[in-house]
Design a protein around this motif. Structure first.
Motif, PDB file in Angstrom:
ATOM      1  N   THR A  12       3.227 -42.458  31.381  1.00  0.00           N
ATOM      2  CA  THR A  12       4.680 -42.633  31.451  1.00  0.00           C
ATOM      3  C   THR A  12       5.443 -41.336  31.194  1.00  0.00           C
ATOM      4  O   THR A  12       6.665 -41.300  31.263  1.00  0.00           O
ATOM      5  N   ASN A  13       4.725 -40.273  30.900  1.00  0.00           N
ATOM      6  CA  ASN A  13       5.395 -38.995  30.604  1.00  0.00           C
ATOM      7  C   ASN A  13       5.944 -38.337  31.855  1.00  0.00           C
ATOM      8  O   ASN A  13       5.529 -38.627  32.983  1.00  0.00           O
ATOM      9  N   LYS A  14       6.856 -37.391  31.613  1.00  0.00           N
ATOM     10  CA  LYS A  14       7.313 -36.477  32.656  1.00  0.00           C
ATOM     11  C   LYS A  14       7.042 -35.064  32.171  1.00  0.00           C
ATOM     12  O   LYS A  14       7.426 -34.711  31.048  1.00  0.00           O
ATOM     13  N   LYS A  15       6.391 -34.294  33.009  1.00  0.00           N
ATOM     14  CA  LYS A  15       6.092 -32.903  32.665  1.00  0.00           C
ATOM     15  C   LYS A  15       6.230 -32.050  33.918  1.00  0.00           C
ATOM     16  O   LYS A  15       6.295 -32.564  35.034  1.00  0.00           O
ATOM     17  N   SER A  16       6.230 -30.732  33.704  1.00  0.00           N
ATOM     18  CA  SER A  16       6.301 -29.807  34.838  1.00  0.00           C
ATOM     19  C   SER A  16       5.283 -28.695  34.693  1.00  0.00           C
ATOM     20  O   SER A  16       5.058 -28.196  33.585  1.00  0.00           O
ATOM     21  N   LEU A  17       4.693 -28.319  35.807  1.00  0.00           N
ATOM     22  CA  LEU A  17       3.818 -27.150  35.869  1.00  0.00           C
ATOM     23  C   LEU A  17       4.619 -26.002  36.466  1.00  0.00           C
ATOM     24  O   LEU A  17       5.400 -26.200  37.402  1.00  0.00           O
ATOM     25  N   LYS A  18       4.362 -24.814  35.935  1.00  0.00           N
ATOM     26  CA  LYS A  18       5.107 -23.650  36.411  1.00  0.00           C
ATOM     27  C   LYS A  18       4.152 -22.603  36.964  1.00  0.00           C
ATOM     28  O   LYS A  18       3.069 -22.392  36.423  1.00  0.00           O
ATOM     29  N   CYS A  19       4.574 -21.962  38.028  1.00  0.00           N
ATOM     30  CA  CYS A  19       3.812 -20.876  38.642  1.00  0.00           C
ATOM     31  C   CYS A  19       4.769 -19.722  38.915  1.00  0.00           C
ATOM     32  O   CYS A  19       5.887 -19.928  39.398  1.00  0.00           O
ATOM     33  N   GLU A  20       4.305 -18.525  38.627  1.00  0.00           N
ATOM     34  CA  GLU A  20       5.112 -17.337  38.897  1.00  0.00           C
ATOM     35  C   GLU A  20       4.224 -16.267  39.521  1.00  0.00           C
ATOM     36  O   GLU A  20       3.117 -16.031  39.053  1.00  0.00           O
ATOM     37  N   GLN A  21       4.711 -15.667  40.598  1.00  0.00           N
ATOM     38  CA  GLN A  21       3.939 -14.569  41.200  1.00  0.00           C
ATOM     39  C   GLN A  21       4.745 -13.276  41.145  1.00  0.00           C
ATOM     40  O   GLN A  21       5.967 -13.271  41.363  1.00  0.00           O
ATOM     41  N   HIS A  22       4.037 -12.206  40.828  1.00  0.00           N
ATOM     42  CA  HIS A  22       4.659 -10.891  40.636  1.00  0.00           C
ATOM     43  C   HIS A  22       4.244  -9.936  41.751  1.00  0.00           C
ATOM     44  O   HIS A  22       4.180  -8.715  41.546  1.00  0.00           O
ATOM     45  N   LEU A  23       3.937 -10.490  42.924  1.00  0.00           N
ATOM     46  CA  LEU A  23       3.359  -9.702  44.012  1.00  0.00           C
ATOM     47  C   LEU A  23       4.330  -9.461  45.157  1.00  0.00           C
ATOM     48  O   LEU A  23       3.951  -8.830  46.151  1.00  0.00           O
ATOM     49  N   GLY A  24       5.513 -10.012  45.069  1.00  0.00           N
ATOM     50  CA  GLY A  24       6.473  -9.840  46.159  1.00  0.00           C
ATOM     51  C   GLY A  24       6.135 -10.646  47.401  1.00  0.00           C
ATOM     52  O   GLY A  24       6.562 -10.301  48.498  1.00  0.00           O
ATOM     53  N   HIS A  25       5.365 -11.705  47.224  1.00  0.00           N
ATOM     54  CA  HIS A  25       4.959 -12.539  48.355  1.00  0.00           C
ATOM     55  C   HIS A  25       6.045 -13.523  48.755  1.00  0.00           C
ATOM     56  O   HIS A  25       6.923 -13.860  47.957  1.00  0.00           O
ATOM     57  N   ASN A  26       5.946 -13.996  49.998  1.00  0.00           N
ATOM     58  CA  ASN A  26       6.948 -14.928  50.515  1.00  0.00           C
ATOM     59  C   ASN A  26       6.462 -16.369  50.614  1.00  0.00           C
ATOM     60  O   ASN A  26       7.260 -17.262  50.870  1.00  0.00           O
ATOM     61  N   ALA A  27       5.162 -16.579  50.472  1.00  0.00           N
ATOM     62  CA  ALA A  27       4.620 -17.929  50.598  1.00  0.00           C
ATOM     63  C   ALA A  27       3.928 -18.337  49.297  1.00  0.00           C
ATOM     64  O   ALA A  27       3.245 -17.529  48.668  1.00  0.00           O
ATOM     65  N   MET A  28       4.112 -19.605  48.909  1.00  0.00           N
ATOM     66  CA  MET A  28       3.476 -20.126  47.708  1.00  0.00           C
ATOM     67  C   MET A  28       2.921 -21.513  47.984  1.00  0.00           C
ATOM     68  O   MET A  28       3.441 -22.255  48.823  1.00  0.00           O
ATOM     69  N   TYR A  29       1.843 -21.858  47.270  1.00  0.00           N
ATOM     70  CA  TYR A  29       1.082 -23.065  47.549  1.00  0.00           C
ATOM     71  C   TYR A  29       0.728 -23.788  46.243  1.00  0.00           C
ATOM     72  O   TYR A  29       0.486 -23.150  45.222  1.00  0.00           O
ATOM     73  N   TRP A  30       0.642 -25.105  46.320  1.00  0.00           N
ATOM     74  CA  TRP A  30       0.010 -25.902  45.274  1.00  0.00           C
ATOM     75  C   TRP A  30      -1.250 -26.541  45.844  1.00  0.00           C
ATOM     76  O   TRP A  30      -1.204 -27.144  46.925  1.00  0.00           O
TER      77      TRP A  30
END
Lengths: 115, 118
Positions: B16-34
């Motif tokens: 019943t919880n609500k949580k969030s996962l965080k991702c950060e990239q320091h590469l100057g990329h334009n595409a991100m994936y889960w």
């Protein structure tokens, strides 16, 4: 739909012996093929890729892979295995027009190198 | 270090919880994936963003909700998860991703968040 098959869940090899991790693919259009390695508690790390040109691709840590279009294979090889090569290896494929431009991954092969 | 960071590294939550996962990239990329990684299964693509626009949604249940506020950050919001959602969730980035084009770019992965749903 494109797909990747890694037929072996696990490969065992003695240190110093050559190793091969198998990958076959199915794709429409020209394939772009990748190998990644995952060490425990880490994300995947890029090893090598085939885009075009020479069928034999050399990558990081002494690994190489050979693109074989007739057999639709891209097996990963290394002439002499190290214990530190023990990890999970993933093959991936993307494609030019007709296939998916987003890479599709296999289920991974666990490589265990025994001392 | 790959230049892609994920927090938290481990998460245990109830259904019943609500949580969030965080991702950060320091590469100057334009595409991100889960991606979702489960043992002995192919790496499962969940969502893809290119220049902050979602370009792929692989029939993922609505209890997973992505958010990409800018090209450096990617979130995965979780609510009312099921035990079968327990897995390693991996974030990745690549230089570019053009719909209908080709993708020869290398992907760079974060270390993942190990999620356990009780």
């Amino acid at each position: 739909a494109q797909s990747v098959a890694q037929p072996e869940d696990q490969v065992n090899v003695a240190e110093g012996n050559p190793l091969t991790v198998k990958c076959t693919y199915s794709v429409s259009g020209n394939p772009y093929l990748f190998w990644y390695v995952q060490y425990p508690n880490r994300g995947l790390q890029f090893l090598l890729k085939y885009i075009t040109g020479d069928n034999l691709v050399k990558g990081s840590y002494g690994f190489e892979a050979e693109f074989n279009k007739s057999q639709t294979s891209f097996h990963l090889k290394k002439p002499s295995a190290l214990v530190s090569d023990s990890a999970l290896y993933f093959c991936a494929v993307s494609a030019s027009s007709g296939g998916s431009y987003i890479p599709t991954f296999g289920r991974g092969t666990s490589l265990i190198v025994h001392p | 270090e790959t230049g892609v960071t994920q927090t938290p590294r481990h998460l245990v939550m109830g259904m019943t919880n609500k949580k969030s996962l965080k991702c950060e990239q320091h590469l100057g990329h334009n595409a991100m994936y889960w991606y979702k990684q489960s043992a002995k299964k192919p790496l499962e693509l969940m969502f893809v963003y290119s220049l902050e626009e979602r370009v792929e949604n692989n029939s993922v249940p609505s209890r997973f909700s992505p958010e990409c506020p800018n090209s450096s950050h990617l979130f995965l919001h979780l609510h009312t998860l099921q035990p079968e959602d327990s897995a390693l969730y991996l974030c990745a980035s690549s230089q570019d991703l053009v719909a209908g084009g080709t993708s020869t770019d290398t992907q760079y992965f974060g270390p993942g968040t190990r999620l356990t749903v009780l």
